[in-house]
Write a protein that holds these residues in place. Structure first.
Motif, mmCIF file in Angstrom:
data_model
loop_
_atom_site.group_PDB
_atom_site.id
_atom_site.type_symbol
_atom_site.label_atom_id
_atom_site.label_comp_id
_atom_site.label_asym_id
_atom_site.label_seq_id
_atom_site.Cartn_x
_atom_site.Cartn_y
_atom_site.Cartn_z
ATOM 1 N N LYS A 1 9.312 -76.791 20.735
ATOM 2 C CA LYS A 1 7.926 -76.337 20.701
ATOM 3 C C LYS A 1 7.747 -74.980 21.376
ATOM 4 C CE LYS A 1 3.431 -77.889 22.433
ATOM 5 N NZ LYS A 1 2.778 -78.986 23.173
ATOM 6 N N HIS A 2 8.469 -74.742 22.468
ATOM 7 C CA HIS A 2 8.228 -73.538 23.262
ATOM 8 C C HIS A 2 9.232 -72.410 23.047
ATOM 9 C CE1 HIS A 2 4.855 -75.223 25.349
ATOM 10 N NE2 HIS A 2 5.547 -76.319 25.582
ATOM 11 N N ILE A 3 10.439 -72.731 22.632
ATOM 12 C CA ILE A 3 11.449 -71.678 22.458
ATOM 13 C C ILE A 3 11.184 -70.884 21.181
ATOM 14 C CG2 ILE A 3 13.911 -71.173 22.185
ATOM 15 C CD1 ILE A 3 13.133 -72.029 25.025
ATOM 16 N N VAL A 4 10.907 -71.576 20.085
ATOM 17 C CA VAL A 4 10.586 -70.902 18.821
ATOM 18 C C VAL A 4 9.348 -71.597 18.241
ATOM 19 C CG1 VAL A 4 11.462 -70.109 16.600
ATOM 20 C CG2 VAL A 4 13.060 -70.523 18.468
ATOM 21 N N PRO A 5 8.160 -71.304 18.787
ATOM 22 C CA PRO A 5 6.942 -72.001 18.359
ATOM 23 C C PRO A 5 6.723 -71.915 16.850
ATOM 24 C CG PRO A 5 6.499 -70.592 20.252
ATOM 25 C CD PRO A 5 7.900 -70.277 19.780
ATOM 26 N N GLY A 6 6.448 -73.068 16.270
ATOM 27 C CA GLY A 6 6.144 -73.129 14.848
ATOM 28 C C GLY A 6 7.343 -73.057 13.933
ATOM 29 N N GLU A 7 8.501 -72.738 14.444
ATOM 30 C CA GLU A 7 9.682 -72.569 13.597
ATOM 31 C C GLU A 7 10.767 -73.606 13.882
ATOM 32 O OE1 GLU A 7 10.081 -70.329 11.121
ATOM 33 O OE2 GLU A 7 8.053 -69.622 11.454
ATOM 34 N N ALA A 8 10.952 -73.975 15.147
ATOM 35 C CA ALA A 8 12.049 -74.854 15.530
ATOM 36 C C ALA A 8 11.677 -76.321 15.317
ATOM 37 C CB ALA A 8 12.420 -74.624 16.992
ATOM 38 N N HIS A 9 12.692 -77.124 15.106
ATOM 39 C CA HIS A 9 12.504 -78.561 15.039
ATOM 40 C C HIS A 9 13.741 -79.245 15.601
ATOM 41 C CE1 HIS A 9 14.483 -77.559 11.220
ATOM 42 N NE2 HIS A 9 15.032 -78.742 11.314
ATOM 43 N N VAL A 10 13.564 -80.489 16.016
ATOM 44 C CA VAL A 10 14.639 -81.265 16.620
ATOM 45 C C VAL A 10 15.480 -81.891 15.516
ATOM 46 C CG1 VAL A 10 15.163 -83.259 18.073
ATOM 47 C CG2 VAL A 10 13.289 -81.720 18.692
ATOM 48 N N ASN B 1 32.846 -86.279 34.821
ATOM 49 C CA ASN B 1 33.838 -87.271 34.401
ATOM 50 C C ASN B 1 33.200 -88.634 34.146
ATOM 51 O OD1 ASN B 1 35.846 -85.362 34.683
ATOM 52 N ND2 ASN B 1 36.353 -85.997 36.757
ATOM 53 N N ASP B 2 32.008 -88.839 34.660
ATOM 54 C CA ASP B 2 31.325 -90.124 34.537
ATOM 55 C C ASP B 2 30.374 -90.082 33.339
ATOM 56 O OD1 ASP B 2 29.484 -92.352 34.916
ATOM 57 O OD2 ASP B 2 30.224 -92.454 36.981
ATOM 58 N N VAL B 3 30.555 -90.987 32.409
ATOM 59 C CA VAL B 3 29.737 -91.016 31.199
ATOM 60 C C VAL B 3 28.262 -91.216 31.544
ATOM 61 C CG1 VAL B 3 30.043 -93.486 30.689
ATOM 62 C CG2 VAL B 3 29.607 -91.864 28.818
ATOM 63 N N ARG B 4 27.975 -91.925 32.638
ATOM 64 C CA ARG B 4 26.568 -92.120 33.027
ATOM 65 C C ARG B 4 25.916 -90.788 33.384
ATOM 66 N NH1 ARG B 4 28.020 -96.565 37.425
ATOM 67 N NH2 ARG B 4 29.518 -94.883 37.740
ATOM 68 N N VAL B 5 26.671 -89.901 34.007
ATOM 69 C CA VAL B 5 26.138 -88.581 34.352
ATOM 70 C C VAL B 5 25.879 -87.773 33.087
ATOM 71 C CG1 VAL B 5 26.685 -86.378 35.474
ATOM 72 C CG2 VAL B 5 27.173 -88.543 36.650
ATOM 73 N N ARG B 6 26.818 -87.808 32.160
ATOM 74 C CA ARG B 6 26.622 -87.067 30.913
ATOM 75 C C ARG B 6 25.411 -87.612 30.154
ATOM 76 N NH1 ARG B 6 32.301 -87.849 30.838
ATOM 77 N NH2 ARG B 6 32.175 -89.175 28.977
ATOM 78 N N ARG B 7 25.254 -88.922 30.127
ATOM 79 C CA ARG B 7 24.083 -89.514 29.477
ATOM 80 C C ARG B 7 22.809 -89.084 30.189
ATOM 81 N NH1 ARG B 7 26.727 -95.454 28.720
ATOM 82 N NH2 ARG B 7 27.826 -94.992 26.792
ATOM 83 N N ALA B 8 22.837 -89.102 31.523
ATOM 84 C CA ALA B 8 21.660 -88.704 32.304
ATOM 85 C C ALA B 8 21.254 -87.271 31.992
ATOM 86 C CB ALA B 8 21.941 -88.868 33.797
ATOM 87 N N ILE B 9 22.226 -86.395 31.860
ATOM 88 C CA ILE B 9 21.918 -84.994 31.546
ATOM 89 C C ILE B 9 21.162 -84.898 30.223
ATOM 90 C CG2 ILE B 9 22.963 -82.791 30.866
ATOM 91 C CD1 ILE B 9 25.100 -83.356 33.070
ATOM 92 N N PHE B 10 21.649 -85.582 29.219
ATOM 93 C CA PHE B 10 20.981 -85.513 27.918
ATOM 94 C C PHE B 10 19.611 -86.200 27.952
ATOM 95 C CE2 PHE B 10 25.365 -84.622 26.624
ATOM 96 C CZ PHE B 10 25.142 -83.433 25.958
ATOM 97 N N MET B 11 19.468 -87.253 28.761
ATOM 98 C CA MET B 11 18.181 -87.931 28.878
ATOM 99 C C MET B 11 17.162 -87.072 29.624
ATOM 100 S SD MET B 11 19.649 -91.744 29.658
ATOM 101 C CE MET B 11 18.101 -92.463 30.148
ATOM 102 N N ALA B 12 17.627 -86.132 30.442
ATOM 103 C CA ALA B 12 16.730 -85.275 31.229
ATOM 104 C C ALA B 12 16.189 -84.098 30.421
ATOM 105 C CB ALA B 12 17.468 -84.758 32.470
ATOM 106 N N VAL B 13 16.712 -83.879 29.244
ATOM 107 C CA VAL B 13 16.314 -82.735 28.415
ATOM 108 C C VAL B 13 15.278 -83.176 27.381
ATOM 109 C CG1 VAL B 13 17.110 -80.994 26.776
ATOM 110 C CG2 VAL B 13 18.536 -81.594 28.756
ATOM 111 N N ASP B 14 14.117 -82.564 27.447
ATOM 112 C CA ASP B 14 13.044 -82.841 26.497
ATOM 113 C C ASP B 14 13.215 -81.890 25.307
ATOM 114 O OD1 ASP B 14 10.714 -83.238 25.057
ATOM 115 O OD2 ASP B 14 9.441 -83.354 26.848
ATOM 116 N N ARG B 15 13.928 -82.353 24.311
ATOM 117 C CA ARG B 15 14.258 -81.515 23.154
ATOM 118 C C ARG B 15 13.031 -81.125 22.351
ATOM 119 N NH1 ARG B 15 18.362 -83.332 19.665
ATOM 120 N NH2 ARG B 15 17.014 -85.037 19.278
#
Length: 177
Positions: free
Chosen positions: A40-49, A21-35
């Protein structure tokens, strides 16, 4: 066919996870994810952000001017502490089909900032039932977009009905109609 892996959080309090419910928590979750690492590792050579709601192949998709939060685990921890979750909280991430590996990787990234993330892999039918009854706290979803190169599929999937939406955005619902 192009696929897009996406992370959605219950911002409507349907799944009754108070931290979300707290927007700071939702922001923190997205900031914790290294897209970039995910790509790079899920679909090497094919995926992009992709930094927008739409993929580059889509047309007739408005530019909302929204950019993803930068990867910043220290900043994520700070936001969690400010929101009163210094010791973290439990978060269930639902995955389906092609998103399982991404969901597991995201859960690991969230654990590094103190969020006790778990992954529940489900079938499409179970996913739809849980989405519609509001029991999903977070979902990493795989979305096929290659056969529909405009925004209609994304809008329909995520804003086409009250049951399908993880956000309470009346403007998006109106655009979909």
């Amino acid at each position: 066919m192009l696929f897009r892996s996406e992370l959605y959080l219950d911002a409507r309090d349907r799944a009754k996870q108070p931290a979300l419910n707290d927007v700071r928590v939702r922001r923190a979750i997205f900031m914790a994810v290294d897209r970039a690492e995910l790509a790079k590792h899920i679909v090497p050579g094919e995926a992009h952000v992709v930094d927008s709601f739409c993929n580059p192949v889509m047309f007739a998709c408005p530019d909302f001017g929204l950019k993803q939060r930068p990867f910043d685990p220290a900043g994520a921890k700070k936001l969690l502490e400010e929101a009163g979750f210094k010791d973290g909280f439990d978060l269930e991430i639902v995955t389906r089909a092609l998103s399982r590996e991404a969901g597991v990787a995201i859960a690991g990234m969230l654990r590094k900032v103190g969020i006790r993330a778990s992954v529940q892999h489900v079938t499409m039918n179970v996913y739809r039932d849980r989405r519609n009854d509001g029991s999903i706290q977070a979902v990493v979803a795989d979305t096929p977009i290659g056969n529909m190169p405009d925004a209609s599929n994304a809008f329909r999937l995520y804003f086409g009905s009250e049951g399908a939406s993880f956000a309470d955005d009346k403007q998006m619902f109106a655009w979909e109609q």
